[in-house]
Write a protein that holds these residues in place. Structure first.
Motif, PDB file in Angstrom:
ATOM      1  N   GLU A 264     -32.410 -18.345   7.614  1.00 35.53           N
ATOM      2  CA  GLU A 264     -33.170 -17.106   7.565  1.00 35.53           C
ATOM      3  C   GLU A 264     -34.586 -17.247   8.113  1.00 35.53           C
ATOM      4  OE1 GLU A 264     -33.823 -13.062   6.885  1.00 35.53           O
ATOM      5  OE2 GLU A 264     -32.019 -14.293   7.063  1.00 35.53           O
ATOM      6  N   LEU A 265     -35.278 -18.327   7.742  1.00 35.22           N
ATOM      7  CA  LEU A 265     -36.680 -18.483   8.150  1.00 35.22           C
ATOM      8  C   LEU A 265     -36.847 -19.247   9.449  1.00 35.22           C
ATOM      9  CD1 LEU A 265     -38.377 -19.176   4.701  1.00 35.22           C
ATOM     10  CD2 LEU A 265     -37.707 -17.016   5.757  1.00 35.22           C
ATOM     11  N   ARG A 266     -35.870 -20.062   9.803  1.00 39.50           N
ATOM     12  CA  ARG A 266     -35.825 -20.766  11.094  1.00 39.50           C
ATOM     13  C   ARG A 266     -37.071 -21.611  11.352  1.00 39.50           C
ATOM     14  NH1 ARG A 266     -31.597 -19.575  14.083  1.00 39.50           N
ATOM     15  NH2 ARG A 266     -30.376 -17.708  13.623  1.00 39.50           N
ATOM     16  N   ASP A 267     -37.514 -22.319  10.354  1.00 40.86           N
ATOM     17  CA  ASP A 267     -38.621 -23.266  10.533  1.00 40.86           C
ATOM     18  C   ASP A 267     -38.393 -24.420   9.562  1.00 40.86           C
ATOM     19  OD1 ASP A 267     -41.132 -24.665  10.467  1.00 40.86           O
ATOM     20  OD2 ASP A 267     -42.050 -22.904  11.388  1.00 40.86           O
ATOM     21  N   HIS A 268     -38.137 -25.597  10.112  1.00 42.14           N
ATOM     22  CA  HIS A 268     -37.784 -26.750   9.269  1.00 42.14           C
ATOM     23  C   HIS A 268     -38.931 -27.181   8.361  1.00 42.14           C
ATOM     24  CE1 HIS A 268     -40.185 -29.806  11.384  1.00 42.14           C
ATOM     25  NE2 HIS A 268     -39.921 -29.114  12.483  1.00 42.14           N
ATOM     26  N   GLN A 269     -40.171 -26.807   8.704  1.00 44.29           N
ATOM     27  CA  GLN A 269     -41.310 -27.178   7.863  1.00 44.29           C
ATOM     28  C   GLN A 269     -41.179 -26.566   6.470  1.00 44.29           C
ATOM     29  OE1 GLN A 269     -45.211 -27.303  10.468  1.00 44.29           O
ATOM     30  NE2 GLN A 269     -43.991 -25.575  11.130  1.00 44.29           N
ATOM     31  N   LEU A 270     -40.674 -25.338   6.400  1.00 39.33           N
ATOM     32  CA  LEU A 270     -40.499 -24.664   5.112  1.00 39.33           C
ATOM     33  C   LEU A 270     -39.364 -25.301   4.320  1.00 39.33           C
ATOM     34  CD1 LEU A 270     -40.850 -20.969   6.339  1.00 39.33           C
ATOM     35  CD2 LEU A 270     -42.624 -22.474   5.461  1.00 39.33           C
ATOM     36  N   THR A 271     -38.290 -25.638   5.027  1.00 33.85           N
ATOM     37  CA  THR A 271     -37.154 -26.269   4.351  1.00 33.85           C
ATOM     38  C   THR A 271     -37.519 -27.664   3.851  1.00 33.85           C
ATOM     39  OG1 THR A 271     -35.638 -25.042   5.785  1.00 33.85           O
ATOM     40  CG2 THR A 271     -34.736 -26.929   4.598  1.00 33.85           C
ATOM     41  N   ASP A 272     -38.251 -28.401   4.663  1.00 32.30           N
ATOM     42  CA  ASP A 272     -38.588 -29.784   4.301  1.00 32.30           C
ATOM     43  C   ASP A 272     -39.400 -29.860   3.024  1.00 32.30           C
ATOM     44  OD1 ASP A 272     -37.259 -30.594   6.541  1.00 32.30           O
ATOM     45  OD2 ASP A 272     -39.035 -30.968   7.758  1.00 32.30           O
ATOM     46  N   ILE A 273     -40.362 -28.952   2.864  1.00 36.65           N
ATOM     47  CA  ILE A 273     -41.216 -29.029   1.672  1.00 36.65           C
ATOM     48  C   ILE A 273     -40.425 -28.649   0.418  1.00 36.65           C
ATOM     49  CG2 ILE A 273     -42.094 -26.664   1.869  1.00 36.65           C
ATOM     50  CD1 ILE A 273     -44.768 -27.677   0.834  1.00 36.65           C
ATOM     51  N   VAL A 274     -39.467 -27.721   0.539  1.00 33.50           N
ATOM     52  CA  VAL A 274     -38.638 -27.354  -0.611  1.00 33.50           C
ATOM     53  C   VAL A 274     -37.726 -28.517  -1.002  1.00 33.50           C
ATOM     54  CG1 VAL A 274     -36.833 -25.800  -1.445  1.00 33.50           C
ATOM     55  CG2 VAL A 274     -38.725 -24.894  -0.078  1.00 33.50           C
TER      56      VAL A 274
ATOM     57  N   LEU B  41     -43.450 -12.630   7.871  1.00 36.96           N
ATOM     58  CA  LEU B  41     -42.581 -13.198   8.900  1.00 36.96           C
ATOM     59  C   LEU B  41     -42.134 -12.161   9.923  1.00 36.96           C
ATOM     60  CD1 LEU B  41     -40.374 -15.580   6.730  1.00 36.96           C
ATOM     61  CD2 LEU B  41     -42.463 -16.097   7.995  1.00 36.96           C
ATOM     62  N   HIS B  42     -42.767 -10.974   9.869  1.00 35.56           N
ATOM     63  CA  HIS B  42     -42.459  -9.901  10.820  1.00 35.56           C
ATOM     64  C   HIS B  42     -40.977  -9.531  10.796  1.00 35.56           C
ATOM     65  CE1 HIS B  42     -46.212 -11.161  13.386  1.00 35.56           C
ATOM     66  NE2 HIS B  42     -46.500 -10.869  12.133  1.00 35.56           N
ATOM     67  N   ARG B  43     -40.412  -9.419   9.605  1.00 35.59           N
ATOM     68  CA  ARG B  43     -39.014  -9.017   9.445  1.00 35.59           C
ATOM     69  C   ARG B  43     -38.955  -7.693   8.684  1.00 35.59           C
ATOM     70  NH1 ARG B  43     -35.856 -13.702   9.254  1.00 35.59           N
ATOM     71  NH2 ARG B  43     -36.811 -15.312  10.586  1.00 35.59           N
ATOM     72  N   SER B  44     -37.882  -6.964   8.884  1.00 33.36           N
ATOM     73  CA  SER B  44     -37.679  -5.751   8.094  1.00 33.36           C
ATOM     74  C   SER B  44     -37.302  -6.107   6.660  1.00 33.36           C
ATOM     75  CB  SER B  44     -36.579  -4.893   8.719  1.00 33.36           C
ATOM     76  OG  SER B  44     -35.372  -5.632   8.829  1.00 33.36           O
ATOM     77  N   ALA B  45     -36.572  -7.216   6.488  1.00 30.87           N
ATOM     78  CA  ALA B  45     -36.195  -7.682   5.147  1.00 30.87           C
ATOM     79  C   ALA B  45     -35.693  -9.118   5.261  1.00 30.87           C
ATOM     80  CB  ALA B  45     -35.112  -6.793   4.545  1.00 30.87           C
ATOM     81  N   ILE B  46     -35.714  -9.823   4.130  1.00 31.08           N
ATOM     82  CA  ILE B  46     -35.159 -11.175   4.048  1.00 31.08           C
ATOM     83  C   ILE B  46     -33.745 -11.054   3.465  1.00 31.08           C
ATOM     84  CG2 ILE B  46     -35.412 -13.475   3.056  1.00 31.08           C
ATOM     85  CD1 ILE B  46     -37.573 -12.779   5.067  1.00 31.08           C
ATOM     86  N   GLN B  47     -32.774 -11.619   4.156  1.00 34.18           N
ATOM     87  CA  GLN B  47     -31.386 -11.490   3.725  1.00 34.18           C
ATOM     88  C   GLN B  47     -31.082 -12.472   2.588  1.00 34.18           C
ATOM     89  OE1 GLN B  47     -28.398 -11.355   6.797  1.00 34.18           O
ATOM     90  NE2 GLN B  47     -29.849 -10.530   8.302  1.00 34.18           N
ATOM     91  N   ILE B  48     -30.623 -11.919   1.480  1.00 37.98           N
ATOM     92  CA  ILE B  48     -30.240 -12.727   0.328  1.00 37.98           C
ATOM     93  C   ILE B  48     -28.890 -13.384   0.596  1.00 37.98           C
ATOM     94  CG2 ILE B  48     -29.848 -12.704  -2.163  1.00 37.98           C
ATOM     95  CD1 ILE B  48     -32.685 -11.956  -1.272  1.00 37.98           C
TER      96      ILE B  48
END
Length: 417
Positions: free
Chosen positions: A116-126, A102-109
């Motif tokens: 954090e990911l800013r894409d509803h496609q990822l949220t929808d499938i979860v 995702l071209h990030r330095s780190a994913i914030q816990i």
């Protein structure tokens, strides 16, 4: 015998003393651990009674930490991005690969998946995986994200609820398949374009064959015209196949170039002689500008013949009007050879220029009944130059100058691409 008994007695006493000291240290350690765990015991006997449970807890904690560190290390090494979320879709774990994808330095816990990911496609499938209590797999094209150039990239995403019913969370896995997707699209386009390039001349040839078989054309100028047309389109098919084989060989990472020193000026002159049929009877001038004692270039002469033949042939085909001047220039520096093929013809439009090296690409001016090239010439040129460790650029000022400039290393010793 007496000496042996004395020795055994001393060893036994020493063993008992060491055991007592070890037990005392262990009891002190259990008491310290109990205090750390927040447990209170009224007497050493109480501590002794709970020693087993405390020992298990003491053994369990470092084992769990070691196991956790091991799993985390393994998850950071896999090529797929992995995120674990709780029932509120808040991120509890993310491996390093997810940040890289995702071209990030780190994913914030602690942040939500959408934040954090800013894409509803990822949220929808979860959300759907948790709701349906099943594992889901989808292929998506990523949307634009803040500060990350992800728009247009293709991913396989998988999501599944956590195995423990009480957890209520899920895991999400991300795999980048952009390169594979683009390669597959190129393959499909190549097959479609190649089929079209072969179908058209075959259809024309078959049409003339039927005319000859039906006796529509039997002799005279009509027969000659049929045969000439069939020959022309037959050569077009052969050229298309040869060009496709050349590209296939250049794209084969295991293929080997036949590297040897050769005279570049002579190579250019041979290409010009090969194209005599295009220059006869035309008001066209071809100028060569090379140093008097030009050094030899190391490379595969077969591909350099194709490079110069394609570039000069393109200039001749695209500019049938009189007054065409084609210049081929060669310059040498300490490390590179710079070769340029330019003409003063009609040029290439600005919207076509970025695509001219793509396979089977043709600009608007190609849509005519006149037979042009296969659409593979410039694609072969670019791949052949690249195979020799060089680069090629194209510039055009329509009506003034169109130039193809190649820069290749003088000491090229990479005989395999």
């Amino acid at each position: 015998m007496t000496i042996l008994c004395v020795i055994l007695t001393l060893l036994l006493a020493t063993s008992i003393l060491l055991h007592w000291q070890s037990a005392k240290r262990s009891q002190d350690q259990w008491q310290k651990l109990a205090i750390e765990l927040g447990l209170k015991f009224s007497s050493p006997e109480a501590i002794a009674e709970h020693a087993t449970s405390i020992r298990l807890a003491a053994d369990l904690l470092p084992r769990e930490r070691t196991r956790h560190q091991l799993f985390e290390s393994l998850l950071n090494e896999i090529r797929q991005g992995l995120v674990i979320v709780d029932a509120d879709l808040r991120i509890r774990f993310a491996n390093q690969t997810m940040a890289v994808l995702l071209h990030r330095s780190a994913i914030q816990i602690g942040r939500t998946l959408l934040e954090e990911l800013r894409d509803h496609q990822l949220t929808d499938i979860v959300v759907q995986a948790i709701r349906d209590k099943t594992r889901l797999v989808r292929t998506i094209q990523m949307l634009a994200a803040d500060g990350a150039n992800l728009s247009g990239r293709h991913f396989i995403i998988e999501a599944s609820p956590l195995p423990s019913p009480g957890e209520g969370g899920a895991w999400l896995m991300l795999q980048d398949i952009t390169e594979a997707t683009l390669t597959e699209q190129i393959r499909k386009d190549f097959i479609a374009n190649a089929s079209h390039e072969l179908r058209t001349p075959l259809t024309i040839i078959n049409g003339y064959i039927e005319a000859l078989q039906d006796g529509v054309v039997t002799a005279g100028p009509g027969l000659k015209r049929c045969l000439d047309t069939m020959e022309k389109h037959g050569k077009r098919i052969a050229r298309t196949i040869e060009d496709m084989l050349a590209i296939s060989k250049l794209e084969d990472s295991t293929a080997v170039l036949n590297c040897e020193p050769f005279d570049v000026r002579q190579c250019v002159q041979d290409a010009i002689d090969h194209l005599t049929s295009y220059t006869e009877g035309r008001d066209t001038r071809i100028e060569l500008d090379f140093p008097a004692q030009a050094p030899h270039l190391v490379g595969d002469r077969f591909y350099w013949d194709q490079i110069f033949t394609n570039l000069i042939e393109n200039a001749l085909k695209e500019n049938p009007a009189p007054g065409l001047i084609i210049r081929i220039v060669g310059k040498w520096t300490a490390t590179h050879c710079i070769l340029a093929v330019s003409d003063n013809g009609t040029g290439i439009s600005a919207h076509d220029l970025p695509f001219i090296f793509k396979r089977f690409f043709r600009g608007d001016k190609h849509h005519s009944s006149t037979i042009k090239g296969t659409g593979l010439g410039l694609s072969i040129v670019k791949r052949a130059v690249k195979a020799h460790g060089g680069t090629i650029t194209a510039t055009s000022r329509p009506g003034q100058e169109t130039a193809f400039t190649m820069k290749v290393p003088v000491k090229f010793d990479g005989c395999c691409k």
